[in-house]
Motif scaffolding. Structure first.
Motif, PDB file in Angstrom:
ATOM      1  N   ALA A  12       1.865   0.515 -13.217  1.00 42.21           N
ATOM      2  CA  ALA A  12       1.108   1.549 -13.918  1.00 42.21           C
ATOM      3  C   ALA A  12       0.245   2.293 -12.902  1.00 42.21           C
ATOM      4  N   GLU A  13       0.316   3.623 -12.942  1.00 44.16           N
ATOM      5  CA  GLU A  13      -0.449   4.463 -12.012  1.00 44.16           C
ATOM      6  C   GLU A  13      -1.749   4.921 -12.664  1.00 44.16           C
ATOM      7  N   GLY A  14      -2.725   5.231 -11.849  1.00 41.31           N
ATOM      8  CA  GLY A  14      -3.935   5.884 -12.345  1.00 41.31           C
ATOM      9  C   GLY A  14      -4.784   5.027 -13.258  1.00 41.31           C
ATOM     10  N   LEU A  50       9.631   0.885 -11.505  1.00 40.95           N
ATOM     11  CA  LEU A  50       9.393   2.134 -12.209  1.00 40.95           C
ATOM     12  C   LEU A  50       7.877   2.307 -12.296  1.00 40.95           C
ATOM     13  N   LYS A  51       7.397   3.485 -11.921  1.00 44.15           N
ATOM     14  CA  LYS A  51       5.958   3.736 -11.980  1.00 44.15           C
ATOM     15  C   LYS A  51       5.657   4.638 -13.164  1.00 44.15           C
ATOM     16  N   ILE A  52       4.911   4.107 -14.112  1.00 40.82           N
ATOM     17  CA  ILE A  52       4.549   4.895 -15.292  1.00 40.82           C
ATOM     18  C   ILE A  52       3.511   5.930 -14.890  1.00 40.82           C
ATOM     19  N   VAL A  54       6.249   4.741   0.982  1.00 40.90           N
ATOM     20  CA  VAL A  54       6.081   6.185   1.227  1.00 40.90           C
ATOM     21  C   VAL A  54       6.825   6.997   0.170  1.00 40.90           C
ATOM     22  N   ASN A  55       6.341   8.213  -0.036  1.00 36.54           N
ATOM     23  CA  ASN A  55       6.948   9.127  -1.008  1.00 36.54           C
ATOM     24  C   ASN A  55       8.045   9.950  -0.335  1.00 36.54           C
ATOM     25  N   LEU A  56       9.098  10.178  -1.068  1.00 31.19           N
ATOM     26  CA  LEU A  56      10.228  10.948  -0.558  1.00 31.19           C
ATOM     27  C   LEU A  56      10.434  12.161  -1.455  1.00 31.19           C
ATOM     28  N   LEU A  59      10.283   2.967  -0.946  1.00 29.32           N
ATOM     29  CA  LEU A  59      10.358   4.414  -1.100  1.00 29.32           C
ATOM     30  C   LEU A  59      10.154   4.784  -2.552  1.00 29.32           C
ATOM     31  N   GLU A  60       9.387   5.868  -2.771  1.00 29.14           N
ATOM     32  CA  GLU A  60       9.191   6.370  -4.132  1.00 29.14           C
ATOM     33  C   GLU A  60       9.865   7.725  -4.266  1.00 29.14           C
ATOM     34  N   VAL A  61      10.734   7.834  -5.253  1.00 29.00           N
ATOM     35  CA  VAL A  61      11.365   9.121  -5.554  1.00 29.00           C
ATOM     36  C   VAL A  61      11.090   9.456  -7.017  1.00 29.00           C
ATOM     37  N   LEU A 112      10.978   4.443  -8.891  1.00 28.23           N
ATOM     38  CA  LEU A 112      11.056   5.731  -9.575  1.00 28.23           C
ATOM     39  C   LEU A 112       9.629   6.142  -9.927  1.00 28.23           C
ATOM     40  N   ASP A 113       9.169   7.235  -9.306  1.00 25.80           N
ATOM     41  CA  ASP A 113       7.779   7.667  -9.417  1.00 25.80           C
ATOM     42  C   ASP A 113       7.580   8.566 -10.641  1.00 25.80           C
ATOM     43  N   ASP A 114       6.349   8.658 -11.127  1.00 27.30           N
ATOM     44  CA  ASP A 114       5.992   9.589 -12.208  1.00 27.30           C
ATOM     45  C   ASP A 114       6.871   9.433 -13.429  1.00 27.30           C
ATOM     46  N   THR A 172       0.857  -1.184   0.000  1.00 25.45           N
ATOM     47  CA  THR A 172       0.000   0.000   0.000  1.00 25.45           C
ATOM     48  C   THR A 172       0.891   1.231   0.000  1.00 25.45           C
ATOM     49  N   GLU A 173       0.462   2.263  -0.729  1.00 26.52           N
ATOM     50  CA  GLU A 173       1.178   3.540  -0.726  1.00 26.52           C
ATOM     51  C   GLU A 173       0.492   4.482   0.255  1.00 26.52           C
ATOM     52  N   ALA A 174       1.289   5.083   1.135  1.00 26.85           N
ATOM     53  CA  ALA A 174       0.753   6.055   2.094  1.00 26.85           C
ATOM     54  C   ALA A 174       0.709   7.426   1.438  1.00 26.85           C
TER      55      ALA A 174
HETATM   56 CA    CA Z   1       3.965   8.088  -5.367  1.00 24.98          CA
END
Ligand code: CA
Ligand code: C2E
Ligand code: CA
Ligand code: CA
Length: 277
Positions: A235-237, A199-201, A116-118, A148-150, A178-180, A57-59
């Motif tokens: 894949a996000e969203g 890697l998050k698209i 968590v996001n950094l 961790l997501e950066v 790697l976010d976004d 889960t992402e906080a």
């Molecule tokens: Ca994120």
């Protein structure tokens, strides 16, 4: 014309003042928000596409402001980042998220990982690794349970230094994402040198995969390239069955999005499909 220019300026100055005033107001109350218990976390599942199970889960932080109501992080994270409040805020998020993971596990929900996001400023802080080690110890969370997501910008600012820090975090057992991905500058050549696991698209590419051939090709290519480098792809969203079907067809590993679940408070999250550890 002169009149118009003048009133334009006045309008501009007034909006500027309003924006600056709002910023100042938010900044000062954000400093107190942590102590006054106004921050909360929502959690959004990351789902394995192959078996439909929740693997993490992402906080995502929210601010319940006494007068303004629930404020989105898109509005206050940039202010926190500029003012430096992001440091205590980020520590709070990490600690809170770790306690939640611990609690779920104690309740018999075998969640594998909390993510968590950094932010860039957090990433650049001195003693980042020591802070993380300390919080993990304090909350009794194994580093392998943390992700961790950066964003690319975090890394591209000073790639050599960033690689060093990422390696230290990874050596602890923390999973790195790697976010976004796709929204920053060409980090393609660096990608193979970053010790990242996932890697998050970005959702801006996912949105149109079933209608725009360009985005379709782009996402397909990112997945192939990442896999070549042994990097998993999220894949996000994802909002529709059609998007999910496309991603499954391309061999995407995980997804996240309203189609499965919106970010929710811990007690509202449906944890029945959490994968066994
Ligand atoms: Ca994120
Ligand atoms: P992000 O890390 O890219 O998080 C994904 C955002 O997309 C979240 O917005 C999430 O609610 C939203 N989202 C998820 N699924 C869907 C979907 O299917 N459709 C659409 N349209 N949106 C979806 P949120 O929670 O408002 O967070 C916005 C951003 O604020 C995050 O983007 C992240 O950059 C930042 N943020 C949130 N929490 C934290 C935090 O604790 N620390 C830091 N440094 N940044 C945070
Ligand atoms: Ca993202
Ligand atoms: Ca984003």
């Amino acid at each position: 014309a002169k009149e118009a220019g003048r009133s334009n300026y006045q309008f501009f100055a007034q909006t500027m003042n309003a924006a600056a005033a709002e910023r100042l107001l938010l900044e000062s109350s954000l400093r107190q928000a942590i102590d006054r218990n106004q921050l909360l976390l929502h959690y959004q599942p990351l789902v394995n596409i192959a078996d439909g199970r929740i693997v993490a889960t992402e906080a995502l932080v929210r601010w319940n402001h006494p007068e303004l109501g629930l404020i989105s992080p898109a509005r206050f994270i940039p202010i926190a980042e500029d003012s430096g409040v992001i440091i205590p805020l980020g520590d709070w998020v990490l600690r809170r998220a770790c306690y939640q993971l611990k609690q779920w596990r104690e309740q018999g929900i075998p969640l594998q990982r909390m993510v968590v996001n950094l932010s860039p400023r957090q990433f650049r802080q001195k003693h980042l690794v020591q802070t993380f080690t300390q919080v993990l110890k304090e909350t009794g969370v194994d580093p392998h349970w943390l992700g961790l997501e950066v964003t690319e910008s975090v890394i591209m600012e000073n790639p050599e230094e960033a690689i060093g820090i990422l390696c230290e975090l990874k050596a602890l057992g923390i999973e790195l994402s790697l976010d976004d991905f796709g929204t920053g500058y060409s980090s393609l050549s660096y990608l193979k040198r970053f010790p990242i696991d996932k890697l998050k698209i970005d959702q801006s590419f996912v949105r149109d995969i079933t209608t725009d051939p360009d985005d379709e090709g782009m996402v397909a290519a990112i997945i192939v390239m990442a896999h070549q480098l042994s990097i998993r792809v999220v894949a996000e969203g994802v909002e529709t069955e059609a998007q999910l079907a496309f991603l499954r067809g391309q061999g995407c590993d995980e997804y996240q999005g309203y189609y499965f679940s919106r970010p929710l408070p811990a007690d509202e999250l449906d944890t029945t499909s959490v994968a066994a550890c």
